[in-house]
Write an enzyme that holds these catalytic residues in place. Structure first.
Site, short mmCIF file in Angstrom:
data_model
loop_
_atom_site.label_atom_id
_atom_site.label_comp_id
_atom_site.label_asym_id
_atom_site.label_seq_id
_atom_site.Cartn_x
_atom_site.Cartn_y
_atom_site.Cartn_z
N THR A 72 -2.46 -19.48 13.49
CA THR A 72 -3.68 -19.48 14.31
C THR A 72 -3.82 -18.29 14.96
O THR A 72 -4.29 -17.96 16.34
CB THR A 72 -3.46 -20.40 15.35
OG1 THR A 72 -2.24 -20.14 16.24
CG2 THR A 72 -3.49 -22.04 15.01
N GLY A 73 -3.72 -17.08 14.21
CA GLY A 73 -4.25 -15.65 14.72
C GLY A 73 -5.41 -15.43 14.29
O GLY A 73 -6.26 -16.41 14.28
N GLY A 74 -5.90 -14.21 14.23
CA GLY A 74 -7.19 -13.72 14.05
C GLY A 74 -7.95 -14.82 13.24
O GLY A 74 -8.98 -14.95 13.28
N ILE A 75 -7.41 -14.67 11.78
CA ILE A 75 -8.16 -15.23 10.53
C ILE A 75 -8.24 -16.70 11.06
O ILE A 75 -9.34 -17.50 10.99
CB ILE A 75 -7.44 -15.21 9.43
CG1 ILE A 75 -7.84 -13.49 8.90
CG2 ILE A 75 -7.92 -16.00 8.23
CD1 ILE A 75 -7.01 -12.93 7.81
N THR A 111 -3.95 -6.94 11.12
CA THR A 111 -4.87 -6.42 10.18
C THR A 111 -4.65 -4.92 10.09
O THR A 111 -4.69 -4.43 9.01
CB THR A 111 -6.39 -6.93 10.44
OG1 THR A 111 -6.42 -7.95 10.27
CG2 THR A 111 -7.21 -6.07 9.69
N GLU A 166 -1.35 -4.03 8.46
CA GLU A 166 -1.50 -4.34 6.93
C GLU A 166 -2.28 -3.21 6.24
O GLU A 166 -2.06 -2.77 5.24
CB GLU A 166 -2.14 -5.65 6.64
CG GLU A 166 -1.27 -6.62 6.69
CD GLU A 166 -1.92 -7.96 6.13
OE1 GLU A 166 -2.26 -8.14 4.89
OE2 GLU A 166 -2.17 -8.90 6.85
N HIS A 168 -1.26 0.30 3.40
CA HIS A 168 -1.98 0.84 2.11
C HIS A 168 -1.95 2.58 2.23
O HIS A 168 -2.35 2.91 1.16
CB HIS A 168 -3.45 0.36 2.01
CG HIS A 168 -3.31 -1.06 1.64
ND1 HIS A 168 -3.42 -1.41 0.43
CD2 HIS A 168 -3.54 -2.02 2.29
CE1 HIS A 168 -3.56 -2.77 0.26
NE2 HIS A 168 -3.79 -3.11 1.43
N LYS A 175 -4.42 -10.16 -0.26
CA LYS A 175 -5.04 -8.92 -0.75
C LYS A 175 -4.34 -8.27 -1.88
O LYS A 175 -5.00 -7.61 -2.75
CB LYS A 175 -5.32 -8.09 0.36
CG LYS A 175 -5.94 -8.32 1.36
CD LYS A 175 -5.94 -7.58 2.57
CE LYS A 175 -6.27 -8.35 3.80
NZ LYS A 175 -5.25 -8.00 4.93
#
Ligand code: IKT
Length: 352
Positions: A11-14, A214, A217, A221, A146
């Protein structure tokens, strides 16, 4: 028969935005939501407004240190300051020692499970899928992961999913997801695809505070970091990296599953796919227009590039969660037709 129910893990951002967007989708009812501390289940449909208000109010931007997940407190629903946080703040939820198992146990009434779990170990989603398969779940599982390497881990489980009656849809957010699907459509003009170039732009419309998972993450990269080192960064170190870049970070040659997903759909070789983009954490406008370019050769000997662009006004939240739920609906249709196994976004047309 057209009605579909779904559960969201995380139940985070996404997870929160998926619940919100689902209210605008026809015939789609959220019936369960969980995070690491609790679970809400209501087969008449969750009260999304109440749940969103409760979880939104629980955003605490400290990073969880337990489990080494690197997920934000808001995303993990971690317990802080002696209080329960996350979904348990909702009057519809209750604490649970094993929230995922509770969802599995009620799987009969759940057509699809959206895995909205950020930043965990690479095999976290495959291992979660194993639990559902072993627990007798028959339905759709869908993620917005991803990294290319996770697709192989899911492909390895294809037979197991088929036996269990699970339709697993992987990489079904924006990229991979919507943009992979767009590339697959754009490729139809060609008999040979020589290059797919995905270039995204994100301005954090909902603000950096709401998107720390996000951003972490994304930092993984950068050439100087990987998943493990990014996970270990303190909030202050992340702020320092953002300051170093004046809040705007450019990414090139990202490990993004668009490559293997386009290859497994027979569109092109994975090595011919490039993904990069620009993230602006201090501005809600996109720093660059999200664009997919597909270059190829036509049957009659021409070389051309087909281009697909997203409107600059569309937010990352819209471009991740709209497609995720659209692919979820497509998955339920496949599942009801008895099609099981692993599917990518280049193989399906999302439902509206
Ligand atoms: C990533 O996850 O690697 C990058 C993500 C980019 C999402 C693209 C959305 C495109 C758009 O909304 O135009 C994100 C920044 N983490």
């Amino acid at each position: 028969m057209n009605e579909m129910t779904f559960a969201v893990l995380g139940t985070g951002g996404i997870g929160r935005r998926a619940l919100e967007v689902s209210q605008h989708k026809d015939a789609l009812t959220p019936v369960a939501a969980c995070d690491r501390h609790g679970v809400a289940v209501d087969f008449d449909g969750l009260d999304v407004d109440e749940l969103l208000a409760a979880t939104e109010g629980n955003i605490d931007n400290e990073v969880a240190t337990d489990g080494g997940t690197g997920a934000t407190a808001a995303e993990s629903g971690v317990k802080q300051h002696g209080e329960r946080k996350g979904v348990v703040a909702s009057s519809q939820a209750r604490p649970s020692e094993d929230p995922i198992q509770e969802i599995i146990d009620r799987g009969d009434g759940i057509d699809a499970v959206l895995l909205a779990l950020p930043n965990y170990e690479h095999d976290f989603i495959p291992r979660t899928a194993d639990r559902f398969a072993e627990g007798g779940y028959e339905g759709v599982m869908i993620d917005v992961l991803k990294r290319s390497r996770v697709i192989d881990m899911l492909d390895d489980r294809s037979d197991q999913f088929e036996e269990a009656g699970i339709t697993f849809i992987c990489g079904a957010g924006a990229t991979p997801g919507l943009l992979t699907g767009a590339a697959a459509l754009a490729a139809q003009s060609f008999v040979e695809v020589t290059a797919v170039d995905i270039w995204w732009g994100v301005g954090l419309k909902s603000g950096y505070e709401d998107n720390r998972g996000t951003v972490r993450e994304d930092i993984a990269h950068l050439p100087e970091y990987d998943i493990e080192t990014a996970r270990d960064l303190s909030e202050a170190e992340i702020e320092a990296i953002l300051d170093d870049h004046d809040g705007v970070i450019e990414f090139e040659d990202m490990e993004h599953a668009d490559d293997v997903l386009l290859e497994r759909a027979g569109i092109c070789d994975a090595e011919d796919v490039e993904v990069g983009g620009v993230l602006d954490v201090r501005n809600d406008e996109k720093p660059t227009t999200t664009t997919v370019r597909v270059t190829g050769r036509t049957f009659d000997g021409e070389t051309a590039t087909n281009t697909f662009q997203l409107g600059d006004e569309t937010s990352m939240e819209a471009n991740v969660n709209g497609p995720a739920l659209g692919y979820l609906k497509a998955g339920v249709r496949r599942n009801r037709a008895g099609e099981y196994g692993v599917f990518g976004p280049a193989e399906l047309m999302p439902g509206f």
